[in-house]
Design a protein around this motif. Structure first.
Motif, PDB file in Angstrom:
ATOM      1  N   PHE A 212       0.839  -1.206   0.000  1.00 39.03           N
ATOM      2  CA  PHE A 212       0.000   0.000   0.000  1.00 39.03           C
ATOM      3  C   PHE A 212       0.874   1.257   0.000  1.00 39.03           C
ATOM      4  O   PHE A 212       0.617   2.202  -0.745  1.00 39.03           O
ATOM      5  CB  PHE A 212      -0.949   0.002   1.205  1.00 39.03           C
ATOM      6  CG  PHE A 212      -2.001  -1.066   1.130  1.00 39.03           C
ATOM      7  CD1 PHE A 212      -3.078  -0.951   0.281  1.00 39.03           C
ATOM      8  CD2 PHE A 212      -1.901  -2.204   1.919  1.00 39.03           C
ATOM      9  CE1 PHE A 212      -4.048  -1.943   0.195  1.00 39.03           C
ATOM     10  CE2 PHE A 212      -2.863  -3.204   1.860  1.00 39.03           C
ATOM     11  CZ  PHE A 212      -3.936  -3.069   0.991  1.00 39.03           C
TER      12      PHE A 212
ATOM     13  N   LEU B  48      -6.563   4.277   0.049  1.00 38.73           N
ATOM     14  CA  LEU B  48      -6.066   2.947   0.450  1.00 38.73           C
ATOM     15  C   LEU B  48      -6.378   2.597   1.905  1.00 38.73           C
ATOM     16  O   LEU B  48      -6.353   1.424   2.272  1.00 38.73           O
ATOM     17  CB  LEU B  48      -4.545   2.873   0.245  1.00 38.73           C
ATOM     18  CG  LEU B  48      -4.059   2.999  -1.188  1.00 38.73           C
ATOM     19  CD1 LEU B  48      -2.552   3.170  -1.224  1.00 38.73           C
ATOM     20  CD2 LEU B  48      -4.496   1.789  -2.002  1.00 38.73           C
TER      21      LEU B  48
ATOM     22  N   ASN C 274      -3.379   1.127   6.444  1.00 41.56           N
ATOM     23  CA  ASN C 274      -2.759   0.176   5.522  1.00 41.56           C
ATOM     24  C   ASN C 274      -1.431   0.691   4.981  1.00 41.56           C
ATOM     25  O   ASN C 274      -0.567  -0.089   4.597  1.00 41.56           O
ATOM     26  CB  ASN C 274      -3.687  -0.126   4.341  1.00 41.56           C
ATOM     27  CG  ASN C 274      -4.919  -0.881   4.769  1.00 41.56           C
ATOM     28  OD1 ASN C 274      -4.863  -1.733   5.642  1.00 41.56           O
ATOM     29  ND2 ASN C 274      -6.045  -0.552   4.162  1.00 41.56           N
TER      30      ASN C 274
ATOM     31  N   ARG D  23       1.722   2.348   9.919  1.00 40.37           N
ATOM     32  CA  ARG D  23       1.232   2.106  11.285  1.00 40.37           C
ATOM     33  C   ARG D  23       1.144   3.406  12.074  1.00 40.37           C
ATOM     34  O   ARG D  23       0.472   3.468  13.091  1.00 40.37           O
ATOM     35  CB  ARG D  23       2.143   1.111  11.992  1.00 40.37           C
ATOM     36  CG  ARG D  23       2.189  -0.259  11.328  1.00 40.37           C
ATOM     37  CD  ARG D  23       1.114  -1.159  11.912  1.00 40.37           C
ATOM     38  NE  ARG D  23       1.041  -2.424  11.247  1.00 40.37           N
ATOM     39  CZ  ARG D  23       1.518  -3.561  11.733  1.00 40.37           C
ATOM     40  NH1 ARG D  23       2.142  -3.568  12.877  1.00 40.37           N
ATOM     41  NH2 ARG D  23       1.377  -4.673  11.064  1.00 40.37           N
TER      42      ARG D  23
END
Length: 184
Positions: free
Chosen positions: A93, A125, A129, A132
């Motif tokens: 991603f 997206l 993803n 974090r």
């Protein structure tokens, strides 16, 4: 003296960093970090790590990020470190967001337009993803520590790796900072 045995010599014990009292540990925050994003549990874990490494302080330079912030950080790192470096850091991603950067550069777009396009791709997206850092800090606390604030990187890294409450550690030079993830 003939009946005396020579004293046995032992090899010196390996030097370990002296533990630092909790009260003397200082956690500072850089201008891009939000001190409220460091959850109390994560503060305790980081304090324990610093103490175990014999360190008195560190500076957190990045915490949770909104999509615009994530695009800004990714853009800066892409400019500084290059596409290949960042593709090695992010997953599929994040790689799609990096592709938006590369396409914008090839097309000669301005930094502002490229970052806006990257932000839109992040939203499309799903921010969590891509990075974090975009996770809910109440569930997964993610933060980066400035490498320049760690006086003994080897001791720090060893202390983090021994700490079971840390689920992930990324280190320089693969990551611009010491990236820690701590489930809450």
């Amino acid at each position: 003296d003939a009946g005396r045995r020579p004293l046995e010599t032992r090899p010196p014990a390996p030097k370990r960093p002296p533990k630092t009292p909790a009260a003397s540990v200082t956690i500072a925050f850089g201008p891009s970090a939000n001190r409220r994003d460091l959850r109390p549990q994560s503060r305790r874990v980081l304090t324990d790590i610093l103490r175990a490494a014999g360190l008195r302080d560190c500076t957190i330079n990045s915490t949770s990020r909104k999509p615009a912030d994530q695009a800004r950080v990714m853009f800066q790192n892409l400019e500084l470190l290059g596409v290949a470096s960042q593709k090695a850091l992010y997953g599929p991603f994040g790689d799609q967001v990096i592709d938006v950067f590369a396409q914008g550069k090839r097309a000669g777009r301005s930094a502002a337009r490229i970052q806006l396009a990257m932000e839109r791709k992040i939203v499309e997206l799903g921010p969590g993803n891509v990075s974090r850092h975009a996770a809910d800090p109440k569930v997964l606390n993610v933060f980066d520590i400035a490498p320049t604030s760690i006086r003994n990187p080897g001791a720090f890294e060893r202390a983090v790796r021994k700490e079971r409450r840390v689920s992930k550690l990324l280190t320089p030079p693969n990551d611009p900072g010491f990236h820690l993830e701590i489930p809450q």
